[in-house]
Design an enzyme around this catalytic site. Structure first.
Site, PDB file in Angstrom:
ATOM      1  CG  ASP A  46      13.536  15.303  65.334  1.00  0.00           C
ATOM      2  OD1 ASP A  46      13.333  14.129  64.954  1.00  0.00           O
ATOM      3  OD2 ASP A  46      12.671  16.203  65.257  1.00  0.00           O
ATOM      4  CB  SER A  47      15.071   9.735  65.988  1.00  0.00           C
ATOM      5  OG  SER A  47      16.117   9.599  65.041  1.00  0.00           O
ATOM      6  CG  ASP A  85      14.934  15.900  61.484  1.00  0.00           C
ATOM      7  OD1 ASP A  85      14.183  16.778  61.015  1.00  0.00           O
ATOM      8  OD2 ASP A  85      14.509  14.861  62.024  1.00  0.00           O
ATOM      9  CE  LYS A 115      13.220  14.639  58.843  1.00  0.00           C
ATOM     10  NZ  LYS A 115      12.009  15.112  59.575  1.00  0.00           N
ATOM     11  CD  GLU A 117       8.429  16.622  62.416  1.00  0.00           C
ATOM     12  OE1 GLU A 117       7.385  17.021  62.972  1.00  0.00           O
ATOM     13  OE2 GLU A 117       9.191  15.778  62.932  1.00  0.00           O
ATOM     14  CD  GLU A 184       7.485   9.232  61.150  1.00  0.00           C
ATOM     15  OE1 GLU A 184       7.669   8.587  62.202  1.00  0.00           O
ATOM     16  OE2 GLU A 184       8.054  10.325  60.912  1.00  0.00           O
TER      17      GLU A 184
END
Length: 274
Positions: A46-47, A85, A115, A117, A184
């Site tokens: 998502d960056s 993501d 992925k 979080e 991270e």
């Protein structure tokens, strides 16, 4: 032709003590770069919100945008393990909706997994995804989707209470069946301890060299964002931005001077002789 990287490949690498390499990519071209360079895993992170779509952070990225970019990456890479993501609010609401959204990455995009979080609060969802056959990569420590709650980017796990919580999160996610775990923004000592204690492949970013593998954002590594910002954990190997600007400047100059297009780059009424 090299065999496709799978979850089994990652397990074998961890058992042999070999490092796994993950990189972000957002379209077919960058996926081909990554594959030809020998990357094992591609994260359609998502960056993309910051580096490709021009958003101020990752939060505005939509599910449809993420799916579109994941499908493009899959079309550009047939060997790398591709992970989608899941963006903010695509999995934090209703369980059945989150499972459906995750399944779209596999069904519509051809991704190898997703992925998401979060620590122990994500356990019900992770267990359900694994039950229905959707491979899950976990992500703990610094969570970009929670950066507003944290008041900015910071290292996680220095305080003893946070350290214990991250160890418990890692153990719980590992037991729930994640095949990999992104660590991270955590101290390298803590990342090494987690790596020793879990079966999942640990992927570090800003977590030292003691993890099973590393991930970096492609825009940081290649320097094509143009804003000059580089996180402390990142290393810039080249400035694609500078190279591209110089090439475009040369093009502009040749067009304005009449040098381009020349005869070799133009079509005439007379076919070229053979």
């Amino acid at each position: 032709m090299e065999p496709k990287v799978t979850i089994r490949t990652l397990r074998e690498k961890k058992a042999r003590g070999e490092k796994a390499v993950m990189l972000t990519a957002f379209d077919a071209a960058t996926a081909r770069w990554a594959q030809e360079a020998g990357v094992d895993m591609i994260l359609v992170g998502d960056s993309m919100g910051n580096t490709v779509l021009g958003y101020p952070n990752t939060l505005p990225v939509t599910l449809e945008e993420s799916l579109s970019h994941t499908a493009a990456v899959r079309r550009g890479s047939d060997r790398c393990l591709v992970v989608g993501d899941m963006p903010f609010l695509s999995y934090q609401l209703e369980l059945h909706e989150a499972v459906r959204n995750a399944g779209r990455y596999l069904k519509e995009c051809g991704a190898d997994g997703v992925k998401l979080e979060g620590g122990r609060t994500m356990l019900p969802l992770i267990r359900r995804l694994v039950e229905v056959g959707i491979p899950v990569m976990g992500h703990i420590g610094l969570l970009p989707q929670s950066v507003l709650k944290d008041g900015g980017y910071r290292i996680h796990g220095r305080a003893e209470e946070e350290r214990k919580a991250l160890l418990e999160d890692a153990a719980a996610l590992d037991q729930a069946g994640v095949f990999a775990l992104v660590l991270e923004g955590v101290p390298r000592e803590l990342a090494e301890e987690i790596t020793r204690n879990v079966q999942a492949t640990t992927i570090g970013i800003g977590a030292g060299a003691g993890t099973d593998g590393q991930v970096q954002v492609l825009a940081d590594l290649l320097g094509y964002g143009g804003d000059g910002y580089l996180p402390r954990h990142a290393k810039r190997y080249v400035s694609v931005h500078d190279i591209a600007v110089q090439a475009i400047q040369a093009y502009c100059s040749e067009v304005r001077s009449g040098e381009f297009p020349d005869q070799a780059h133009s079509v005439s009424m007379t076919p070229p002789s053979r």
